[in-house]
Design an enzyme around this catalytic site. Structure first.
Site, PDB file in Angstrom:
ATOM      1  N   ARG A  59     156.869 -98.549 -62.376  1.00 53.11           N
ATOM      2  CA  ARG A  59     155.642 -99.327 -62.489  1.00 53.11           C
ATOM      3  C   ARG A  59     154.699 -98.668 -63.473  1.00 53.11           C
ATOM      4  O   ARG A  59     154.335 -97.506 -63.302  1.00 53.11           O
ATOM      5  CB  ARG A  59     154.974 -99.460 -61.116  1.00 53.11           C
ATOM      6  CG  ARG A  59     153.786-100.420 -61.109  1.00 53.11           C
ATOM      7  CD  ARG A  59     153.306-100.703 -59.714  1.00 53.11           C
ATOM      8  NE  ARG A  59     152.728 -99.534 -59.071  1.00 53.11           N
ATOM      9  CZ  ARG A  59     152.123 -99.559 -57.890  1.00 53.11           C
ATOM     10  NH1 ARG A  59     152.060-100.690 -57.218  1.00 53.11           N
ATOM     11  NH2 ARG A  59     151.613 -98.462 -57.368  1.00 53.11           N
ATOM     12  N   THR A 104     149.102-101.111 -66.209  1.00 51.92           N
ATOM     13  CA  THR A 104     149.232-102.558 -66.020  1.00 51.92           C
ATOM     14  C   THR A 104     149.840-102.933 -64.668  1.00 51.92           C
ATOM     15  O   THR A 104     149.759-104.088 -64.260  1.00 51.92           O
ATOM     16  CB  THR A 104     150.135-103.157 -67.109  1.00 51.92           C
ATOM     17  OG1 THR A 104     151.471-102.637 -66.954  1.00 51.92           O
ATOM     18  CG2 THR A 104     149.618-102.784 -68.501  1.00 51.92           C
ATOM     19  N   ASP A 110     153.673 -92.716 -50.898  1.00 52.18           N
ATOM     20  CA  ASP A 110     154.676 -93.021 -51.915  1.00 52.18           C
ATOM     21  C   ASP A 110     156.055 -92.713 -51.336  1.00 52.18           C
ATOM     22  O   ASP A 110     156.418 -91.554 -51.127  1.00 52.18           O
ATOM     23  CB  ASP A 110     154.421 -92.189 -53.173  1.00 52.18           C
ATOM     24  CG  ASP A 110     155.334 -92.609 -54.326  1.00 52.18           C
ATOM     25  OD1 ASP A 110     156.573 -92.480 -54.191  1.00 52.18           O
ATOM     26  OD2 ASP A 110     154.809 -93.071 -55.363  1.00 52.18           O
ATOM     27  N   ASP A 164     158.356 -90.324 -53.477  1.00 53.06           N
ATOM     28  CA  ASP A 164     157.929 -88.922 -53.429  1.00 53.06           C
ATOM     29  C   ASP A 164     158.296 -88.289 -52.096  1.00 53.06           C
ATOM     30  O   ASP A 164     158.728 -87.128 -52.037  1.00 53.06           O
ATOM     31  CB  ASP A 164     156.422 -88.814 -53.651  1.00 53.06           C
ATOM     32  CG  ASP A 164     156.034 -88.954 -55.111  1.00 53.06           C
ATOM     33  OD1 ASP A 164     156.917 -88.803 -55.976  1.00 53.06           O
ATOM     34  OD2 ASP A 164     154.849 -89.225 -55.394  1.00 53.06           O
TER      35      ASP A 164
END
Length: 207
Positions: free
Chosen positions: A102, A106, A198, A201
């Site tokens: 990602r 944006t 996340d 992660d």
């Protein structure tokens, strides 16, 4: 259609997945276990065909999954954390891979890798990613699968939110969604609330 798999063991495991004190090792194992339980529900209506087998006593008419072997497609990298759990339920499945990240500005997905088994048009595809947040990455991955002639696609995730679910259902109404929980909403950084942080992660210890 979206299915929130209502299972006591999933709820129990989700509590530890969400806990920031859960170790990377335990987090990986829990994600795999929840993926296994999701797969049980997502495969409930797979087509079967009759097969006669010889038991130690006599012949028995049984049923086996019909057609070409299914395909698990994790969205890299976090989706990899779900694959082992799914393979425990479907050890005969093949595995493809889609690499997306990602863009931090944006929030749009960028493709960097794609490798698929042959004859996707004849196979049931299980696209997997722990988080259905904006829905943009999942939708982009489905676009890629459809370009490879995939016709039967199910999407499995650990957590979802109303924004992501609505987006994916709008873009791909033919794809059924299976999730362990529907969370409240996205924050201004596009993270699910309350979420689990996340997933990539926490799976790979890169926090």
């Amino acid at each position: 259609m979206i299915t929130v798999v209502d299972h006591s063991l999933i709820k129990h495991k989700l509590a530890y997945v969400r806990d920031k004190k859960t170790t990377n090792k335990d987090f990986r194992e829990l994600i795999s276990e929840i993926a296994l339980l999701l797969t049980y529900e997502a495969t409930r209506k797979l087509s079967t065909v009759k097969k006669t087998v010889e038991t130690p006593i006599m012949e028995a008419e049984c049923e086996v999954v019909k057609g070409r072997k299914p395909v698990i497609v994790p969205i890299l990298r976090a989706g990899l954390g779900m694959v082992d759990g799914i393979l425990k339920v479907m050890p005969m499945a093949k595995t493809g891979h889609i690499g997306l990240y990602r863009d931090p500005v944006t929030y749009q997905p960028v493709e960097y890798f794609c490798k698929m088994p042959d004859s996707l048009e004849e196979r049931q595809i299980f696209l997997v990613d722990p988080m259905l947040a904006t829905g943009v990455s999942a939708s982009a991955a489905i676009d890629i699968l459809k370009k490879h002639n995939a016709q039967k696609i199910k999407f499995l995730c650990i957590l979802s939110c109303p924004e992501g679910a609505a987006y994916l259902e709008e873009k791909h109404p033919d794809v059924d969604i299976f999730t362990a929980a529907m969370d409240i909403k996205l924050n201004n950084k596009k993270y699910i609330l309350p979420g689990l942080g996340d997933a990539g992660d926490r799976i790979f210890g890169t926090i």
